[in-house]
Design an enzyme around this catalytic site. Structure first.
Site, PDB file in Angstrom:
ATOM      1  N   SER A  27      37.210 -47.680 -41.903  1.00  0.00           N
ATOM      2  CA  SER A  27      38.437 -48.143 -42.553  1.00  0.00           C
ATOM      3  C   SER A  27      39.610 -48.009 -41.595  1.00  0.00           C
ATOM      4  CB  SER A  27      38.654 -47.269 -43.793  1.00  0.00           C
ATOM      5  OG  SER A  27      39.952 -47.397 -44.279  1.00  0.00           O
ATOM      6  N   TYR A  79      39.188 -38.950 -48.760  1.00  0.00           N
ATOM      7  CA  TYR A  79      38.430 -40.199 -48.547  1.00  0.00           C
ATOM      8  C   TYR A  79      38.534 -40.636 -47.089  1.00  0.00           C
ATOM      9  CZ  TYR A  79      37.529 -45.125 -48.036  1.00  0.00           C
ATOM     10  OH  TYR A  79      37.064 -46.325 -47.545  1.00  0.00           O
ATOM     11  N   LYS A 131      35.688 -40.984 -43.657  1.00  0.00           N
ATOM     12  CA  LYS A 131      35.458 -42.094 -42.711  1.00  0.00           C
ATOM     13  C   LYS A 131      35.584 -41.579 -41.270  1.00  0.00           C
ATOM     14  CE  LYS A 131      34.466 -45.115 -45.720  1.00  0.00           C
ATOM     15  NZ  LYS A 131      33.065 -45.525 -45.849  1.00  0.00           N
TER      16      LYS A 131
HETATM   17  P1  NAD Z   1      32.246 -50.532 -53.867  1.00  0.00           P
HETATM   18  O1  NAD Z   1      32.529 -49.283 -54.619  1.00  0.00           O
HETATM   19  O2  NAD Z   1      32.434 -51.832 -54.560  1.00  0.00           O
HETATM   20  O3  NAD Z   1      30.766 -50.515 -53.268  1.00  0.00           O
HETATM   21  C1  NAD Z   1      30.121 -49.311 -52.892  1.00  0.00           C
HETATM   22  C2  NAD Z   1      28.756 -49.326 -53.544  1.00  0.00           C
HETATM   23  O4  NAD Z   1      28.052 -48.134 -53.151  1.00  0.00           O
HETATM   24  C3  NAD Z   1      28.838 -49.312 -55.078  1.00  0.00           C
HETATM   25  O5  NAD Z   1      28.007 -50.330 -55.587  1.00  0.00           O
HETATM   26  C4  NAD Z   1      28.335 -47.921 -55.458  1.00  0.00           C
HETATM   27  O6  NAD Z   1      27.662 -47.924 -56.697  1.00  0.00           O
HETATM   28  C5  NAD Z   1      27.401 -47.603 -54.297  1.00  0.00           C
HETATM   29  N1  NAD Z   1      27.203 -46.181 -54.040  1.00  0.00           N
HETATM   30  C6  NAD Z   1      28.146 -45.215 -53.945  1.00  0.00           C
HETATM   31  N2  NAD Z   1      27.563 -44.029 -53.707  1.00  0.00           N
HETATM   32  C7  NAD Z   1      26.219 -44.243 -53.638  1.00  0.00           C
HETATM   33  C8  NAD Z   1      25.091 -43.414 -53.401  1.00  0.00           C
HETATM   34  N3  NAD Z   1      25.213 -42.090 -53.209  1.00  0.00           N
HETATM   35  N4  NAD Z   1      23.861 -43.969 -53.396  1.00  0.00           N
HETATM   36  C9  NAD Z   1      23.707 -45.307 -53.596  1.00  0.00           C
HETATM   37  N5  NAD Z   1      24.739 -46.147 -53.832  1.00  0.00           N
HETATM   38  C10 NAD Z   1      25.987 -45.618 -53.847  1.00  0.00           C
HETATM   39  O7  NAD Z   1      33.133 -50.466 -52.533  1.00  0.00           O
HETATM   40  P2  NAD Z   1      33.430 -51.598 -51.472  1.00  0.00           P
HETATM   41  O8  NAD Z   1      34.851 -51.991 -51.612  1.00  0.00           O
HETATM   42  O9  NAD Z   1      32.380 -52.629 -51.504  1.00  0.00           O
HETATM   43  O10 NAD Z   1      33.328 -50.730 -50.136  1.00  0.00           O
HETATM   44  C11 NAD Z   1      32.147 -50.712 -49.363  1.00  0.00           C
HETATM   45  C12 NAD Z   1      32.357 -49.770 -48.187  1.00  0.00           C
HETATM   46  O11 NAD Z   1      33.474 -50.207 -47.430  1.00  0.00           O
HETATM   47  C13 NAD Z   1      32.634 -48.324 -48.572  1.00  0.00           C
HETATM   48  O12 NAD Z   1      32.017 -47.489 -47.627  1.00  0.00           O
HETATM   49  C14 NAD Z   1      34.128 -48.236 -48.463  1.00  0.00           C
HETATM   50  O13 NAD Z   1      34.546 -46.912 -48.199  1.00  0.00           O
HETATM   51  C15 NAD Z   1      34.385 -49.125 -47.265  1.00  0.00           C
HETATM   52  N6  NAD Z   1      35.741 -49.685 -47.219  1.00  0.00           N
HETATM   53  C16 NAD Z   1      36.227 -50.359 -48.297  1.00  0.00           C
HETATM   54  C17 NAD Z   1      37.513 -50.863 -48.264  1.00  0.00           C
HETATM   55  C18 NAD Z   1      38.103 -51.545 -49.465  1.00  0.00           C
HETATM   56  O14 NAD Z   1      39.333 -51.588 -49.600  1.00  0.00           O
HETATM   57  N7  NAD Z   1      37.301 -52.099 -50.382  1.00  0.00           N
HETATM   58  C19 NAD Z   1      38.286 -50.712 -47.111  1.00  0.00           C
HETATM   59  C20 NAD Z   1      37.749 -50.042 -46.020  1.00  0.00           C
HETATM   60  C21 NAD Z   1      36.460 -49.533 -46.085  1.00  0.00           C
HETATM   61  C1  WQD Z   2      48.523 -51.909 -50.364  1.00  0.00           C
HETATM   62  C2  WQD Z   2      50.028 -51.896 -50.452  1.00  0.00           C
HETATM   63  C3  WQD Z   2      50.920 -49.980 -51.597  1.00  0.00           C
HETATM   64  C4  WQD Z   2      49.281 -50.929 -55.522  1.00  0.00           C
HETATM   65  C5  WQD Z   2      43.701 -48.373 -49.390  1.00  0.00           C
HETATM   66  C6  WQD Z   2      42.952 -47.276 -48.669  1.00  0.00           C
HETATM   67  C7  WQD Z   2      42.247 -47.837 -47.470  1.00  0.00           C
HETATM   68  C8  WQD Z   2      41.375 -49.022 -47.862  1.00  0.00           C
HETATM   69  C9  WQD Z   2      42.157 -50.038 -48.610  1.00  0.00           C
HETATM   70  C10 WQD Z   2      39.196 -48.189 -48.467  1.00  0.00           C
HETATM   71  C11 WQD Z   2      50.630 -50.514 -50.205  1.00  0.00           C
HETATM   72  C12 WQD Z   2      51.236 -51.247 -52.363  1.00  0.00           C
HETATM   73  C13 WQD Z   2      49.613 -50.993 -54.177  1.00  0.00           C
HETATM   74  C14 WQD Z   2      50.329 -51.033 -56.493  1.00  0.00           C
HETATM   75  C15 WQD Z   2      51.922 -51.284 -54.705  1.00  0.00           C
HETATM   76  N1  WQD Z   2      40.330 -48.647 -48.753  1.00  0.00           N
HETATM   77  N2  WQD Z   2      50.912 -51.175 -53.787  1.00  0.00           N
HETATM   78  N3  WQD Z   2      51.606 -51.219 -56.033  1.00  0.00           N
HETATM   79  O1  WQD Z   2      46.846 -48.217 -49.514  1.00  0.00           O
HETATM   80  O2  WQD Z   2      46.687 -50.049 -47.786  1.00  0.00           O
HETATM   81  O3  WQD Z   2      44.665 -48.913 -48.499  1.00  0.00           O
HETATM   82  O4  WQD Z   2      42.797 -49.415 -49.730  1.00  0.00           O
HETATM   83  O5  WQD Z   2      38.788 -47.850 -47.414  1.00  0.00           O
HETATM   84  O6  WQD Z   2      41.487 -46.812 -46.930  1.00  0.00           O
HETATM   85  O7  WQD Z   2      43.871 -46.281 -48.255  1.00  0.00           O
HETATM   86  O8  WQD Z   2      45.782 -50.439 -50.074  1.00  0.00           O
HETATM   87  O9  WQD Z   2      45.903 -52.023 -51.944  1.00  0.00           O
HETATM   88  O10 WQD Z   2      46.278 -49.564 -52.407  1.00  0.00           O
HETATM   89  O11 WQD Z   2      48.009 -50.851 -51.154  1.00  0.00           O
HETATM   90  O12 WQD Z   2      53.082 -51.430 -54.367  1.00  0.00           O
HETATM   91  O13 WQD Z   2      50.100 -50.939 -57.701  1.00  0.00           O
HETATM   92  O14 WQD Z   2      50.425 -52.235 -51.795  1.00  0.00           O
HETATM   93  O15 WQD Z   2      51.992 -49.081 -51.639  1.00  0.00           O
HETATM   94  O16 WQD Z   2      51.831 -50.696 -49.540  1.00  0.00           O
HETATM   95  P1  WQD Z   2      46.109 -49.343 -48.953  1.00  0.00           P
HETATM   96  P2  WQD Z   2      46.422 -50.721 -51.484  1.00  0.00           P
END
Ligand code: NAD
Ligand code: WQD
Length: 337
Positions: free
Chosen positions: A125, A150, A154
């Site tokens: 991330s 969280y 990562k």
């Molecule tokens: P998501 O929650 O939709 O998908 C994650 C999946 O993993 C879910 O289906 C959940 O049920 C499954 N899971 C969790 N723990 C498990 C376990 N112990 N065993 C088996 N399955 C398990 O999330 P996403 O948005 O698709 O994110 C996928 C990956 O990308 C994650 O590692 C997340 O941290 C990373 N990521 C997401 C974002 C974002 O904003 N969505 C940003 C950066 C990184």
């Molecule tokens: C985006 C912008 C908020 C909600 C997080 C995790 C990051 C990654 C993505 C998993 C920010 C603003 C948001 C609201 C708002 N996830 N906001 N009102 O914080 O960049 O990242 O999600 O890995 O690790 O930290 O994403 O979508 O929460 O926020 O004003 O109700 O929108 O302050 O500026 P963020 P976000």
């Protein structure tokens, strides 16, 4: 054609990646414990791809279940999505995050070593950068201080990979640092449908517009940015999904000797108000929002330099913020029917 194990394949990014892998001729096996998803997602993936999905209910924390999957199949690569991902929840329940995200990943890597799987792709991330001094961030931008348990999982995940790659040089690693994924598959059969309450900006916007929430709270309007609100780099989930296919193909083809780390963002920073405005344009409606205090832990601005992914993976985003908001809105309307 590669055979790929996808952990967390029922989740948001995982399900879109299953589609992209299949569309590009790869075979997939998905495991998930449905902690934050629903197995019905696989039916939608099957409908989109017109192919049968091999999936199993497996928790990464259960080594016997995990080993069974590796006994049954021979994988060319593993894409590891499965993790808990809510920043706020991780502050309240840090141990669940360390257990799930760290212990689960360690189990998975043990299986790679034991069963001789050579390629591993990790969902990292942009949160690993924290508050970067220089923008856009490049992969060599120093890792910042983690703003939440969280984000720390990562950073630790990346460190585990660094150590394992030294001890097991026969395994090739790719670390993908996602910026802010949003949007949905154009068919609107899959999208973001987490069990846990959405806190990210794009789903909060669409939930407000459809009436599930009274108003969007904009967290802070006094940042040092062009309109006072935070800047982020929103990347369409379809573009993100395709990067995983390219990463699998890259690891298998190039056999890189060092860990291949890539930023996956659009390269463009958008303020919260610009995202709202784009939504209002594509949905042709006004959004009810109000300015509130800053959210603790928010970085002021972050966006990606993705030139390394362009050069080595041949990846560049094909969709923009309008596409993101259009598909996110269509998905919200579809799932709220
Ligand atoms: P998501 O929650 O939709 O998908 C994650 C999946 O993993 C879910 O289906 C959940 O049920 C499954 N899971 C969790 N723990 C498990 C376990 N112990 N065993 C088996 N399955 C398990 O999330 P996403 O948005 O698709 O994110 C996928 C990956 O990308 C994650 O590692 C997340 O941290 C990373 N990521 C997401 C974002 C974002 O904003 N969505 C940003 C950066 C990184
Ligand atoms: C985006 C912008 C908020 C909600 C997080 C995790 C990051 C990654 C993505 C998993 C920010 C603003 C948001 C609201 C708002 N996830 N906001 N009102 O914080 O960049 O990242 O999600 O890995 O690790 O930290 O994403 O979508 O929460 O926020 O004003 O109700 O929108 O302050 O500026 P963020 P976000």
């Amino acid at each position: 054609m590669a055979k790929v194990l996808v952990t967390g394949g029922a989740g948001y990014i995982g399900s879109h990646t299953l589609v992209d892998l299949i569309d590009h001729g790869h075979a997939v096996v998905s495991i998930d414990n449905y902690l934050n998803s629903d197995p019905s997602v696989y039916q939608s993936v099957e409908k989109i791809t017109n192919s049968k999905i091999d999936y199993e209910d497996v928790d990464l924390k259960s080594m016997p279940d995990l080993k069974r999957v590796f006994e049954e199949h021979t994988f060319d690569a593993v894409i590891h999505f499965a993790a808990l991902k809510s920043v706020g929840d991780s502050v309240e329940n840090p141990l669940s995050y360390y257990e799930n995200n760290i212990a689960g990943m360690v189990n998975l890597l043990k299986c790679l070593v034991e069963y001789g799987v050579e390629n591993f792709i990790f969902s990292s991330s942009c949160s690993v950068y924290g508050n970067a001094d220089e923008l856009p961030v490049v992969e060599s931008t120093p890792i910042g201080s983690a703003e939440s348990p969280y984000a720390r999982t990562k950073q630790i995940g990346e460190q585990i990979i660094a150590d394992v790659s030294v001890a097991h040089p026969d395994i090739r690693f790719c670390v993908l640092r996602y910026f802010n994924p949003a949007g949905a598959h154009p068919s609107i059969l899959i999208g973001e449908s987490a069990r846990n309450k959405a806190n990210n900006l794009v789903p909060v916007i669409t939930e407000t517009a459809i009436g599930k929430r009274a108003a969007l709270h904009v967290f802070g309007d006094n940042y040092d940015t062009r309109d006072g609100t935070c800047i982020r780099d929103y990347i369409h989930v379809m573009d993100l999904a395709h990067a995983h296919t390219l990463a699998v193909e890259y690891l298998i083809r190039e056999k890189p000797q060092s860990i291949a780390t890539f930023n996956l963002g659009s390269g463009t920073g958008s303020t919260v108000l610009e995202v709202i405005k784009t939504f209002e344009q594509v949905a042709d409606q006004k959004l009810n929002f109000k300015m509130v205090d800053r959210r603790p832990g928010d970085v002021e601005a972050v966006y990606a330099d993705y030139s390394l992914a362009k050069e080595l993976l041949g990846w560049s985003p094909q969709l923009d913020l309008k596409d993101i908001m259009r598909t996110a809105w269509a998905w919200e309307q579809h799932r709220s029917k």
